[in-house]
Design a protein around this motif. Structure first.
Motif, mmCIF file in Angstrom:
data_model
loop_
_atom_site.group_PDB
_atom_site.id
_atom_site.type_symbol
_atom_site.label_atom_id
_atom_site.label_comp_id
_atom_site.label_asym_id
_atom_site.label_seq_id
_atom_site.Cartn_x
_atom_site.Cartn_y
_atom_site.Cartn_z
ATOM 1 N N GLN A 50 0.841 -1.195 0.000
ATOM 2 C CA GLN A 50 0.000 0.000 0.000
ATOM 3 C C GLN A 50 0.881 1.252 0.000
ATOM 4 O O GLN A 50 0.627 2.197 -0.742
ATOM 5 C CB GLN A 50 -0.928 0.017 1.216
ATOM 6 C CG GLN A 50 -2.065 -0.962 1.137
ATOM 7 C CD GLN A 50 -3.093 -0.577 0.108
ATOM 8 O OE1 GLN A 50 -3.481 0.578 -0.014
ATOM 9 N NE2 GLN A 50 -3.533 -1.566 -0.648
ATOM 10 N N PHE A 51 1.901 1.259 0.847
ATOM 11 C CA PHE A 51 2.828 2.396 0.872
ATOM 12 C C PHE A 51 3.566 2.519 -0.453
ATOM 13 O O PHE A 51 3.697 3.617 -1.005
ATOM 14 C CB PHE A 51 3.837 2.261 2.023
ATOM 15 C CG PHE A 51 3.270 2.580 3.354
ATOM 16 C CD1 PHE A 51 3.042 3.893 3.737
ATOM 17 C CD2 PHE A 51 2.953 1.572 4.240
ATOM 18 C CE1 PHE A 51 2.512 4.202 4.973
ATOM 19 C CE2 PHE A 51 2.422 1.854 5.476
ATOM 20 C CZ PHE A 51 2.194 3.171 5.844
ATOM 21 N N LEU A 52 4.055 1.400 -0.955
ATOM 22 C CA LEU A 52 4.777 1.413 -2.228
ATOM 23 C C LEU A 52 3.888 1.949 -3.348
ATOM 24 O O LEU A 52 4.326 2.758 -4.162
ATOM 25 C CB LEU A 52 5.279 0.009 -2.570
ATOM 26 C CG LEU A 52 6.021 -0.133 -3.894
ATOM 27 C CD1 LEU A 52 7.325 0.661 -3.856
ATOM 28 C CD2 LEU A 52 6.292 -1.589 -4.189
ATOM 29 N N THR A 53 2.635 1.515 -3.368
ATOM 30 C CA THR A 53 1.698 1.983 -4.387
ATOM 31 C C THR A 53 1.496 3.488 -4.288
ATOM 32 O O THR A 53 1.448 4.186 -5.300
ATOM 33 C CB THR A 53 0.343 1.259 -4.246
ATOM 34 O OG1 THR A 53 0.563 -0.143 -4.314
ATOM 35 C CG2 THR A 53 -0.610 1.662 -5.342
ATOM 36 N N THR A 54 1.384 3.992 -3.072
ATOM 37 C CA THR A 54 1.207 5.433 -2.874
ATOM 38 C C THR A 54 2.397 6.213 -3.430
ATOM 39 O O THR A 54 2.220 7.198 -4.156
ATOM 40 C CB THR A 54 1.029 5.755 -1.381
ATOM 41 O OG1 THR A 54 -0.112 5.032 -0.893
ATOM 42 C CG2 THR A 54 0.841 7.237 -1.146
#
Length: 93
Positions: free
Chosen positions: A61-65
């Protein structure tokens, strides 16, 4: 200026990027929440090194953001900034 074709094109370019990207991220986030809610045992599956599938999904989720932010910056520099500069130049004379 708001009714000008240049401004309408700018809005269109921005919306054509922002809306699909927002929907894609929202769907990805909802999938994460649904899987965490309804497949908690699977999310707790250890994959090694003290990590489980849930932690990997959370980190993704962080990487996607960050990835979406990077893509937007590249897109804005190429497609939005030149249009805004042209509009600003026209307005300022």
């Amino acid at each position: 200026m708001q009714a000008s074709p240049q401004f309408q094109e700018l809005r269109s370019v921005f919306r054509n990027f922002a809306f699909p990207m927002s929907v894609a991220f929202f769907v990805w986030f909802i999938v994460y929440l649904l899987v965490a809610t309804f497949a908690a045992d699977w999310m707790g599956t250890e994959i090694g090194g003290g990590f489980n599938i849930g932690i990997v999904f959370g980190l993704l989720q962080f990487l996607t953001t960050f990835l979406i932010t990077w893509i937007y910056v590249k897109f804005a520099n190429k497609n939005i900034e030149p249009r805004t500069a042209a509009i600003r130049q026209e307005m300022e004379g």
